[in-house]
Write a protein that holds these residues in place. Structure first.
Motif, short mmCIF file in Angstrom:
data_model
loop_
_atom_site.label_atom_id
_atom_site.label_comp_id
_atom_site.label_asym_id
_atom_site.label_seq_id
_atom_site.Cartn_x
_atom_site.Cartn_y
_atom_site.Cartn_z
N SER A 1 14.84 -5.23 -14.91
CA SER A 1 14.86 -6.07 -13.96
C SER A 1 13.94 -5.71 -12.73
N LYS A 2 13.65 -6.58 -11.74
CA LYS A 2 12.68 -6.51 -10.82
C LYS A 2 13.39 -6.93 -9.49
N ASP A 3 13.07 -6.00 -8.27
CA ASP A 3 13.37 -6.32 -7.06
C ASP A 3 12.12 -6.51 -6.24
N VAL A 4 11.89 -7.67 -5.59
CA VAL A 4 10.85 -8.08 -5.07
C VAL A 4 11.04 -7.74 -3.26
N PHE A 5 9.94 -7.08 -2.76
CA PHE A 5 9.92 -6.81 -1.41
C PHE A 5 8.74 -7.28 -0.62
N ARG A 6 8.75 -7.72 0.47
CA ARG A 6 7.66 -8.13 1.18
C ARG A 6 7.42 -7.27 2.43
N ILE A 7 6.35 -6.62 2.60
CA ILE A 7 6.28 -5.52 3.88
C ILE A 7 5.15 -5.95 4.58
N LYS A 8 5.30 -6.08 6.01
CA LYS A 8 4.16 -6.11 6.86
C LYS A 8 3.91 -5.12 7.23
N VAL A 9 2.47 -4.91 7.15
CA VAL A 9 1.68 -3.74 7.34
C VAL A 9 0.55 -3.95 8.63
N ILE B 1 9.29 0.99 0.20
CA ILE B 1 8.74 1.26 1.41
C ILE B 1 7.78 2.74 1.41
N SER B 2 8.33 3.72 0.66
CA SER B 2 7.58 4.84 0.61
C SER B 2 6.19 4.70 -0.24
N THR B 3 6.26 3.92 -1.18
CA THR B 3 5.20 3.65 -2.06
C THR B 3 4.01 3.13 -1.11
N VAL B 4 4.40 1.90 -0.40
CA VAL B 4 3.41 1.25 0.42
C VAL B 4 3.01 2.47 1.71
N HIS C 1 -5.12 -0.57 11.49
CA HIS C 1 -6.07 -0.58 12.60
C HIS C 1 -6.20 -1.94 13.23
N GLY C 2 -5.10 -2.63 13.51
CA GLY C 2 -5.03 -3.82 14.41
C GLY C 2 -5.00 -5.14 13.27
N GLU C 3 -5.24 -5.05 12.07
CA GLU C 3 -5.10 -6.04 11.16
C GLU C 3 -3.88 -6.11 10.46
N LEU C 4 -3.23 -7.35 10.81
CA LEU C 4 -1.97 -7.43 9.99
C LEU C 4 -2.07 -8.19 8.69
N PHE C 5 -1.22 -7.66 7.68
CA PHE C 5 -1.29 -8.16 6.41
C PHE C 5 -0.08 -7.82 5.79
N TYR C 6 0.51 -8.61 4.58
CA TYR C 6 1.46 -8.68 3.91
C TYR C 6 1.21 -7.73 2.45
N VAL C 7 2.15 -7.05 2.21
CA VAL C 7 2.21 -6.36 0.73
C VAL C 7 3.19 -6.54 0.04
N SER C 8 3.22 -7.07 -1.20
CA SER C 8 4.37 -7.34 -1.98
C SER C 8 4.61 -6.15 -2.88
N ALA C 9 5.93 -5.84 -2.96
CA ALA C 9 6.07 -4.68 -3.71
C ALA C 9 7.30 -5.07 -4.71
N ASP C 10 7.05 -4.75 -5.90
CA ASP C 10 7.63 -5.24 -7.00
C ASP C 10 8.16 -3.78 -7.67
N VAL C 11 9.59 -3.48 -7.77
CA VAL C 11 10.17 -2.43 -8.24
C VAL C 11 10.92 -2.78 -9.56
N VAL C 12 10.32 -2.27 -10.65
CA VAL C 12 10.91 -2.67 -11.99
C VAL C 12 11.64 -1.40 -12.38
N PHE C 13 13.10 -1.74 -13.13
CA PHE C 13 13.89 -0.61 -13.40
C PHE C 13 14.81 -1.04 -14.45
N ASN C 14 15.25 -0.21 -15.06
CA ASN C 14 16.19 -0.50 -16.21
C ASN C 14 17.52 -0.77 -15.43
N GLU D 1 0.33 4.33 -0.24
CA GLU D 1 -0.88 3.50 -0.56
C GLU D 1 -1.80 3.31 0.91
N TYR D 2 -0.98 3.37 1.97
CA TYR D 2 -1.64 2.87 3.23
C TYR D 2 -1.21 3.70 4.18
N PRO D 3 -1.70 5.09 4.09
CA PRO D 3 -1.27 5.97 4.85
C PRO D 3 -1.80 5.89 6.49
#
Length: 123
Positions: free
Chosen positions: A73-81, A45-48, A84-97, A51-53
């Motif tokens: 390992s990878k955790d996958v998140f889908r974030i609705k953004v 969430i903080s990374t998104v 300016h009135g435009e709705l879209f989704y961002v996929s965030a892949d968090v890769v970690f050991n 990226e989209y302040p």
């Protein structure tokens, strides 16, 4: 008769200890994964947000965890953004050991937009 009673008590005690130990182990494993999930979701969430302040994050969904290899390992998140009135989704892949719980990288991809992919690599 006395030996039989002692045997039953010993057997019940041993059974109780095994069930208790198994329950504690299951709770501990679940608790560790829950902490990981919270940690990685906050990072996604903080990374998104970075990226989209100028955007508002409306919602997010934890999609899945998958093993990339033995050390990743990878955790996958889908974030609705809402930007300016435009709705879209961002996929965030968090890769970690998974062994060290150390972050490797965060990949962002605006869904439906092949050109808008961002990787943040940490050493």
């Amino acid at each position: 008769m006395k030996a039989k009673t002692v045997y039953r008590i010993f057997f019940l005690l041993a059974t109780f200890m095994m069930v208790l130990t198994a329950g504690m182990k299951a709770y501990g494993e679940q608790h560790v994964e829950e902490i990981d999930y919270k940690k990685w979701s906050r990072l996604a969430i903080s990374t998104v947000k970075e990226e989209y302040p100028q955007s508002e994050l409306i919602d997010y969904k934890y999609v899945k965890r998958e093993a990339v290899n033995e050390e990743e390992s990878k955790d996958v998140f889908r974030i609705k953004v809402n930007q300016h009135g435009e709705l879209f989704y961002v996929s965030a892949d968090v890769v970690f050991n998974p062994k060290t719980a150390k972050l490797i990288t965060v990949n962002l991809k605006r869904d439906g937009d092949n050109a808008a992919q961002t990787s943040i690599i940490l050493d």
